[in-house]
Structures are given as structure tokens and as C-alpha cells.
Scaffold this motif. Structure first.
Motif, PDB file in Angstrom:
ATOM      1  N   VAL A   1       0.834  -1.198   0.000  1.00 39.49           N
ATOM      2  CA  VAL A   1       0.000   0.000   0.000  1.00 39.49           C
ATOM      3  C   VAL A   1       0.866   1.244   0.000  1.00 39.49           C
ATOM      4  CG1 VAL A   1      -1.626   1.324   1.392  1.00 39.49           C
ATOM      5  CG2 VAL A   1      -1.972  -1.119   1.084  1.00 39.49           C
ATOM      6  N   ALA A   2       1.998   1.152   0.721  1.00 35.17           N
ATOM      7  CA  ALA A   2       2.904   2.298   0.785  1.00 35.17           C
ATOM      8  C   ALA A   2       3.805   2.368  -0.437  1.00 35.17           C
ATOM      9  CB  ALA A   2       3.763   2.212   2.039  1.00 35.17           C
ATOM     10  N   GLY A   3       3.790   1.340  -1.290  1.00 31.87           N
ATOM     11  CA  GLY A   3       4.609   1.332  -2.484  1.00 31.87           C
ATOM     12  C   GLY A   3       6.085   1.168  -2.193  1.00 31.87           C
ATOM     13  N   VAL A   4       6.422   0.541  -1.075  1.00 29.69           N
ATOM     14  CA  VAL A   4       7.811   0.390  -0.663  1.00 29.69           C
ATOM     15  C   VAL A   4       8.149  -1.089  -0.550  1.00 29.69           C
ATOM     16  CG1 VAL A   4       9.516   0.865   1.139  1.00 29.69           C
ATOM     17  CG2 VAL A   4       7.777   2.579   0.584  1.00 29.69           C
ATOM     18  N   GLY A   5       9.325  -1.467  -1.041  1.00 29.67           N
ATOM     19  CA  GLY A   5       9.792  -2.828  -0.836  1.00 29.67           C
ATOM     20  C   GLY A   5       9.186  -3.819  -1.810  1.00 29.67           C
ATOM     21  N   THR A   6       9.376  -5.109  -1.470  1.00 33.51           N
ATOM     22  CA  THR A   6       8.902  -6.210  -2.299  1.00 33.51           C
ATOM     23  C   THR A   6       7.669  -6.831  -1.663  1.00 33.51           C
ATOM     24  OG1 THR A   6      11.160  -6.673  -3.005  1.00 33.51           O
ATOM     25  CG2 THR A   6       9.546  -8.435  -3.297  1.00 33.51           C
ATOM     26  N   PRO A   7       6.525  -6.842  -2.362  1.00 23.42           N
ATOM     27  CA  PRO A   7       5.307  -7.376  -1.749  1.00 23.42           C
ATOM     28  C   PRO A   7       5.409  -8.888  -1.511  1.00 23.42           C
ATOM     29  CG  PRO A   7       4.947  -6.960  -4.067  1.00 23.42           C
ATOM     30  CD  PRO A   7       6.293  -6.400  -3.750  1.00 23.42           C
ATOM     31  N   ARG A   8       5.213  -9.298  -0.289  1.00 28.03           N
ATOM     32  CA  ARG A   8       5.282 -10.710   0.059  1.00 28.03           C
ATOM     33  C   ARG A   8       3.909 -11.361  -0.115  1.00 28.03           C
ATOM     34  NH1 ARG A   8       8.508  -8.686   5.300  1.00 28.03           N
ATOM     35  NH2 ARG A   8       7.124  -6.942   4.847  1.00 28.03           N
ATOM     36  N   PRO A   9       3.858 -12.709  -0.003  1.00 25.38           N
ATOM     37  CA  PRO A   9       2.556 -13.380  -0.145  1.00 25.38           C
ATOM     38  C   PRO A   9       1.526 -12.791   0.804  1.00 25.38           C
ATOM     39  CG  PRO A   9       4.324 -14.993  -0.195  1.00 25.38           C
ATOM     40  CD  PRO A   9       4.953 -13.669   0.125  1.00 25.38           C
ATOM     41  N   TRP A  10       0.394 -12.466   0.242  1.00 29.99           N
ATOM     42  CA  TRP A  10      -0.694 -11.845   1.003  1.00 29.99           C
ATOM     43  C   TRP A  10      -1.278 -12.835   1.983  1.00 29.99           C
ATOM     44  CZ3 TRP A  10      -6.366 -11.629  -0.387  1.00 29.99           C
ATOM     45  CH2 TRP A  10      -7.030 -10.612   0.305  1.00 29.99           C
ATOM     46  N   ALA A  11      -1.613 -12.378   3.172  1.00 34.67           N
ATOM     47  CA  ALA A  11      -2.175 -13.263   4.188  1.00 34.67           C
ATOM     48  C   ALA A  11      -3.655 -13.029   4.407  1.00 34.67           C
ATOM     49  CB  ALA A  11      -1.429 -13.077   5.516  1.00 34.67           C
TER      50      ALA A  11
ATOM     51  N   ASP B   1      12.172  -7.408   8.888  1.00 31.80           N
ATOM     52  CA  ASP B   1      12.142  -6.911   7.516  1.00 31.80           C
ATOM     53  C   ASP B   1      10.814  -6.196   7.308  1.00 31.80           C
ATOM     54  OD1 ASP B   1      12.215  -6.407   4.834  1.00 31.80           O
ATOM     55  OD2 ASP B   1      12.682  -8.448   4.216  1.00 31.80           O
ATOM     56  N   PRO B   2      10.758  -4.884   7.532  1.00 34.18           N
ATOM     57  CA  PRO B   2       9.469  -4.174   7.472  1.00 34.18           C
ATOM     58  C   PRO B   2       8.917  -3.965   6.068  1.00 34.18           C
ATOM     59  CG  PRO B   2      11.254  -2.638   7.905  1.00 34.18           C
ATOM     60  CD  PRO B   2      11.853  -4.011   7.957  1.00 34.18           C
ATOM     61  N   THR B   3       9.742  -4.098   5.023  1.00 34.61           N
ATOM     62  CA  THR B   3       9.253  -3.778   3.684  1.00 34.61           C
ATOM     63  C   THR B   3       9.278  -4.956   2.726  1.00 34.61           C
ATOM     64  OG1 THR B   3      11.461  -3.074   2.957  1.00 34.61           O
ATOM     65  CG2 THR B   3      10.017  -1.390   3.914  1.00 34.61           C
ATOM     66  N   GLY B   4       9.924  -6.053   3.074  1.00 34.52           N
ATOM     67  CA  GLY B   4      10.013  -7.186   2.175  1.00 34.52           C
ATOM     68  C   GLY B   4      11.292  -7.158   1.357  1.00 34.52           C
ATOM     69  N   THR B   5      11.788  -8.345   0.995  1.00 42.65           N
ATOM     70  CA  THR B   5      13.036  -8.481   0.248  1.00 42.65           C
ATOM     71  C   THR B   5      12.870  -9.575  -0.793  1.00 42.65           C
ATOM     72  OG1 THR B   5      14.330  -7.844   2.193  1.00 42.65           O
ATOM     73  CG2 THR B   5      15.510  -8.995   0.437  1.00 42.65           C
ATOM     74  N   SER B   6      13.466  -9.371  -1.944  1.00 40.01           N
ATOM     75  CA  SER B   6      13.431 -10.386  -2.984  1.00 40.01           C
ATOM     76  C   SER B   6      14.367 -11.529  -2.613  1.00 40.01           C
ATOM     77  CB  SER B   6      13.852  -9.775  -4.323  1.00 40.01           C
ATOM     78  OG  SER B   6      13.909 -10.770  -5.326  1.00 40.01           O
ATOM     79  N   VAL B   7      13.834 -12.754  -2.596  1.00 30.89           N
ATOM     80  CA  VAL B   7      14.615 -13.950  -2.313  1.00 30.89           C
ATOM     81  C   VAL B   7      14.473 -14.886  -3.518  1.00 30.89           C
ATOM     82  CG1 VAL B   7      14.962 -15.901  -0.748  1.00 30.89           C
ATOM     83  CG2 VAL B   7      14.185 -13.700   0.164  1.00 30.89           C
ATOM     84  N   ARG B   8      15.565 -15.210  -4.170  1.00 30.74           N
ATOM     85  CA  ARG B   8      15.548 -16.002  -5.406  1.00 30.74           C
ATOM     86  C   ARG B   8      14.626 -15.371  -6.449  1.00 30.74           C
ATOM     87  NH1 ARG B   8      17.394 -21.422  -5.420  1.00 30.74           N
ATOM     88  NH2 ARG B   8      15.730 -21.978  -6.876  1.00 30.74           N
ATOM     89  N   GLY B   9      14.581 -14.022  -6.439  1.00 29.12           N
ATOM     90  CA  GLY B   9      13.744 -13.306  -7.388  1.00 29.12           C
ATOM     91  C   GLY B   9      12.273 -13.327  -7.054  1.00 29.12           C
ATOM     92  N   LEU B  10      11.934 -13.778  -5.854  1.00 32.97           N
ATOM     93  CA  LEU B  10      10.538 -13.890  -5.435  1.00 32.97           C
ATOM     94  C   LEU B  10      10.296 -13.049  -4.189  1.00 32.97           C
ATOM     95  CD1 LEU B  10      10.263 -17.756  -5.844  1.00 32.97           C
ATOM     96  CD2 LEU B  10       9.240 -16.037  -7.338  1.00 32.97           C
ATOM     97  N   PRO B  11       9.055 -12.633  -3.942  1.00 31.23           N
ATOM     98  CA  PRO B  11       8.760 -11.873  -2.735  1.00 31.23           C
ATOM     99  C   PRO B  11       9.060 -12.698  -1.493  1.00 31.23           C
ATOM    100  CG  PRO B  11       6.941 -11.756  -4.302  1.00 31.23           C
ATOM    101  CD  PRO B  11       7.869 -12.816  -4.802  1.00 31.23           C
ATOM    102  N   GLY B  12       9.770 -12.106  -0.548  1.00 35.21           N
ATOM    103  CA  GLY B  12      10.105 -12.809   0.672  1.00 35.21           C
ATOM    104  C   GLY B  12      10.504 -11.868   1.773  1.00 35.21           C
TER     105      GLY B  12
ATOM    106  N   VAL C   1      12.922 -16.113   4.272  1.00 32.28           N
ATOM    107  CA  VAL C   1      11.642 -16.811   4.177  1.00 32.28           C
ATOM    108  C   VAL C   1      10.988 -16.432   2.858  1.00 32.28           C
ATOM    109  CG1 VAL C   1       9.308 -17.012   5.111  1.00 32.28           C
ATOM    110  CG2 VAL C   1      11.260 -17.002   6.676  1.00 32.28           C
ATOM    111  N   TRP C   2      10.483 -17.415   2.132  1.00 37.35           N
ATOM    112  CA  TRP C   2       9.795 -17.130   0.872  1.00 37.35           C
ATOM    113  C   TRP C   2       8.893 -18.308   0.508  1.00 37.35           C
ATOM    114  CZ3 TRP C   2      14.456 -19.293   1.316  1.00 37.35           C
ATOM    115  CH2 TRP C   2      14.854 -20.293   0.423  1.00 37.35           C
ATOM    116  N   ALA C   3       8.037 -18.098  -0.500  1.00 39.63           N
ATOM    117  CA  ALA C   3       7.149 -19.136  -1.017  1.00 39.63           C
ATOM    118  C   ALA C   3       7.450 -19.336  -2.488  1.00 39.63           C
ATOM    119  CB  ALA C   3       5.688 -18.746  -0.824  1.00 39.63           C
ATOM    120  N   GLU C   4       7.470 -20.605  -2.918  1.00 37.27           N
ATOM    121  CA  GLU C   4       7.800 -20.908  -4.309  1.00 37.27           C
ATOM    122  C   GLU C   4       7.165 -22.228  -4.721  1.00 37.27           C
ATOM    123  OE1 GLU C   4      11.828 -21.237  -7.107  1.00 37.27           O
ATOM    124  OE2 GLU C   4      11.902 -20.338  -5.112  1.00 37.27           O
ATOM    125  N   ASP C   5       6.374 -22.180  -5.768  1.00 37.85           N
ATOM    126  CA  ASP C   5       5.763 -23.364  -6.369  1.00 37.85           C
ATOM    127  C   ASP C   5       5.090 -24.268  -5.341  1.00 37.85           C
ATOM    128  OD1 ASP C   5       5.129 -24.877  -8.658  1.00 37.85           O
ATOM    129  OD2 ASP C   5       6.692 -26.314  -8.145  1.00 37.85           O
TER     130      ASP C   5
END
Length: 411
Positions: free
Chosen positions: A37-47, A191-202, A221-225
Motif C-alpha cells: 500500500v505504501a509502495g515500498v519494498g517487495t510485496p510478500r505473499p498476502w495473508a 524486515d518491514p518492507t520485504g526483500t526479494s529472495v531467489r527473485g521472489l517476494p520474501g 523466508v519465501w514461497a515458491e511453487d
């Protein structure tokens, strides 16, 4: 390890080739646009979406670490979904209107077998005080995702353990689960804004509530396939942790079998030994037992004693004790009834044998050094030791390079 077959199938599990599309899905499959919503960081899987109780399962495809980074050794593999979790369960609450749930205020409520806390460090960036004003305060927050026993990253699910000279402990864990579990696991990382892990949101950062003592823990921490994954490291550095994450790939059952066999048949190294390994250290494999033995002078003894330590990494049992030095040139023999015996051989020793109660003769492992100049620490494992009700007799013999007996002792 509950099953060799299951461990083989899930060995070193972490990530599969297919990746998420860079956005999170709602419970009904409708895509959510990237960006918080703030447009900052990498969006992680929505909960958000439907309330979800996660039922974590082992992955069906083995994944390998290829190559294993320099300075690290894979010391264990497991498919135990409750290992290290302490039976903890947790529910994450937050604002379902946020694309990245962890961007906003969140509350994690759960059980724990020990003391733990999450969120920002008190007084640090992002920390806020709540003034209850001496009265009763209540709040209602939508329930997002619950996980049991998957309440946090590290030491849970199928995966591996790595150790090294600069790394006291590292784990790669994975469960087959809804990607929203990554939000619950990500809660524990700063990690307040999210970080790309293996090119994925994490999520990436320090792991709060971790029992590492003075050693800082960091995680990814990340989710993949269809999988939710974590990599946690105590000691080492972020570059090494990221190399572990990058080097994960889909493997084959044959590769998983080969690595499992290598771990099972490799004599324990100093980095995985609970006993000291700086000097006077020997190790080996006998049957299903991976054992270590250590003997060295005790600098704190006022009587000139030596300290001995033995441990069976397979059974997780071990003990230690003190040894009074024998006259130089004689054997020192130490055994505690666990099957591991060891001691010190006199100067000039080139070979040590141990004859067990059934008449079988074992070749002891010799260290390059010993407590005194010329002596050598030796050790071995006697599978038939001890019988019910007592200690089986055995005989230790030291030989020189020409095969002459230097010393012999029966116990």
C-alpha cells in the motif's frame, strides 16, 4: 529421522524450479497487484482472504544443495515436520486491506515451549509503545492465517542442517503449504518492507526470538511453487546464507540417496563434534554409529588429569570423564560402557587393535598427536559392548611400525 524412505524423498528439500509470478493470490485465486500500500519494498505473499489453518506437508520432490558452499558441511537431513518446533502453534492477525500484510501492524498469538518475542527490537526502528492508560484496552483484528506446528522458520519441516568453522548452525526447511504461511514465518524476521529472495517476494533479516545465545541469527523466508521455505544461519555472514539459498535446485532421488549415504558413512568431522577437536581427536563409523573420541590435558586440573570425551552422533548419547596419566610408555584406556573406547598409546605406536569379547579384532583410529610428545590418542567403537549387566572384556594392544608389541592392556 522417522523413515529412511521419506527422508530420501524429502531430503534437502527447499525450492522447486517453477516460481511464483511476482504477485500474491487471494484465497479465491484473484491476483493482487504487486506493491505494498505504501509502495515500498517487495510485496510478500498476502495473508488475507479466507481464514486459513495451515496443514504443512513434506514436499514430494527432493532438492539438493549444489554445490555446497565452501566452508559448510551438510551434517544432517530430516523429514520430521515437528523437529525443533516444540509443538508450537500460532495465529497471525493483521490488516487484510494491505497487499503485503507484514507492511502494516500485525499481531502473532501462539504457544511456545520457551521464551520468545517477535517484531522490532525495543527502542529500535519501527518500535512503538502502547499506552494502556491504567485501564482495560481491547482490539479486534481480522484472523488471517494459523499454523500448527508451523509457527516459525528454522528447524521445521523437511530439510537439512549445515555446519562450518564460522557457522555454528544453519538450517534449510520447507513445507508444502499455502503461500500465506510465509507471512506467518516472515513475522519473525526484522524486515518491514520485504526483500526479494531467489527473485521472489520474501522476507530477510535478523531472526528475533531465536535461541542462539551470543551468536546472531539471520534468516530468509519465501514461497515458491506451492512450498514455503526458510533458511536460517547462526554465525557466518549474509553472503554465505544467500549463497546457500542460490545453490538450491531440484534434484533426483539418486542424488538424495547418494548424499544420505555420504552423511551416514562419513566419519564425523570436528565441526559437528560435541567434543573438542583441536587436538587428540579421532572419529569413525561402525555399523550405524558415527562416533567421536577426544582426550587432552586438562589445564584446569590441579592434579594433572587429562579430560576425555566420547559421543555417538547417531544415538545422541555421550559422556566425559577424567583420566590420570599413566607412566610414559604405557597405555591409557578409557571406556564408559557406551561402545566407544579410547585412550593414549605410547611413543612409537603405529597401530592399535582392540579385541572384543567375541574374539573379533578392530583397528583403532589413531590421531597424529597425544597429550605428551610422541604419544597418540586412539579410539574405536565395539558393537558388542556392553552385554546386559556389565562391561564386556576387551584387550587393547599397541604395535610399532615393525609389528612388535609396545604395550597391551585388558579391561
Amino acid at each position: 529421522m522417522t523413515s529412511i524412505t521419506r527422508a530420501r524423498t524429502a531430503l534437502l528439500a527447499a525450492v522447486l524450479v517453477a516460481s511464483l509470478a511476482g504477485c500474491a493470490d487471494t484465497a479465491d485465486g484473484e491476483a493482487v497487484a504487486p506493491g505494498s500500500v505504501a509502495g515500498v519494498g517487495t510485496p510478500r505473499p498476502w495473508a488475507g482472504g479466507e481464514e486459513l489453518v495451515v496443514d504443512p506437508l513434506p514436499p514430494a520432490t527432493p532438492v539438493v544443495l549444489d554445490p555446497v558452499p565452501d566452508g559448510l558441511l551438510v551434517t544432517n537431513a530430516s523429514d520430521d515436520l515437528t523437529s525443533g518446533s516444540g509443538g508450537g502453534c500460532a495465529t497471525l492477525y493483521g490488516d487484510p486491506a494491505l497487499t503485503d500484510t507484514l507492511d502494516g501492524p500485525v499481531l502473532l498469538v501462539g504457544s511456545s515451549s520457551g521464551s520468545a518475542h517477535g517484531g522490532p527490537t525495543p527502542g529500535g526502528a519501527g518500535a512503538r509503545e502502547v499506552d494502556l492508560g491504567g485501564g482495560r484496552t481491547g482490539t479486534v483484528i481480522p484472523d488471517l492465517v494459523a499454523g500448527c506446528p508451523a509457527d516459525g522458520p528454522g528447524g521445521l519441516g523437511s530439510g537439512m542442517v549445515l555446519q562450518g568453522p564460522t557457522v555454528s548452525w544453519a538450517t534449510v526447511s520447507v513445507v508444502r503449504a499455502d503461500p500465506r504461511l510465509a507471512a506467518l514465518w516472515g513475522f519473525w524476521l526484522t524486515d518491514p518492507t520485504g526483500t526479494s529472495v531467489r527473485g521472489l517476494p520474501g522476507s530477510a533479516g535478523a531472526l528475533t526470538g531465536a535461541g542462539g545465545g551470543d551468536v546472531a541469527a539471520r534468516g530468509r523466508v519465501w514461497a515458491e511453487d506451492g512450498l514455503v521455505l526458510s533458511a536460517v544461519m547462526y554465525g557466518g555472514g549474509d553472503d554465505l546464507l544467500d549463497e546457500v539459498v542460490r545453490n538450491l535446485r531440484v534434484g533426483t532421488v539418486a542424488e538424495a540417496d547418494a548424499l544420505e549415504e555420504e552423511i551416514r558413512n562419513r566419519p564425523p568431522t570436528g565441526v559437528e563434534s560435541p567434543c573438542p577437536s583441536d587436538s587428540g581427536f579421532v572419529s569413525g563409523v561402525e555399523g550405524a554409529s558415527r562416533w567421536v573420541f577426544h582426550l587432552a590435558p586438562n589445564p584446569h586440573s590441579g592434579w594433572g588429569e587429562w579430560s576425555a570425551c566420547q559421543f555417538d552422533l547417531t544415538s545422541g548419547s555421550g559422556s566425559g570423564g577424567s583420566v590420570m596419566p599413566p607412566p610414559l610408555g604405557e597405555l591409557a584406556v578409557q571406556g564408559w560402557g557406551s561402545g566407544i573406547v579410547g585412550g593414549v598409546a605410547p611413543p612409537g605406536t603405529a597401530r592399535v587393535t582392540v579385541t572384543a569379547a567375541d574374539g573379533s579384532t578392530l583397528e583403532a583410529v589413531l590421531a597424529a598427536d597425544g597429550p605428551r610428545p610422541g604419544e597418540r590418542v586412539w579410539g574405536t567403537f565395539i558393537p558388542l559392548f556392553p552385554p546386559p549387566g556389565g562391561i564386556a572384556p576387551f584387550t587393547v594392544t599397541a604395535y610399532d611400525a615393525a609389528g612388535a608389541v609396545l604395550a597391551s592392556q585388558s579391561r
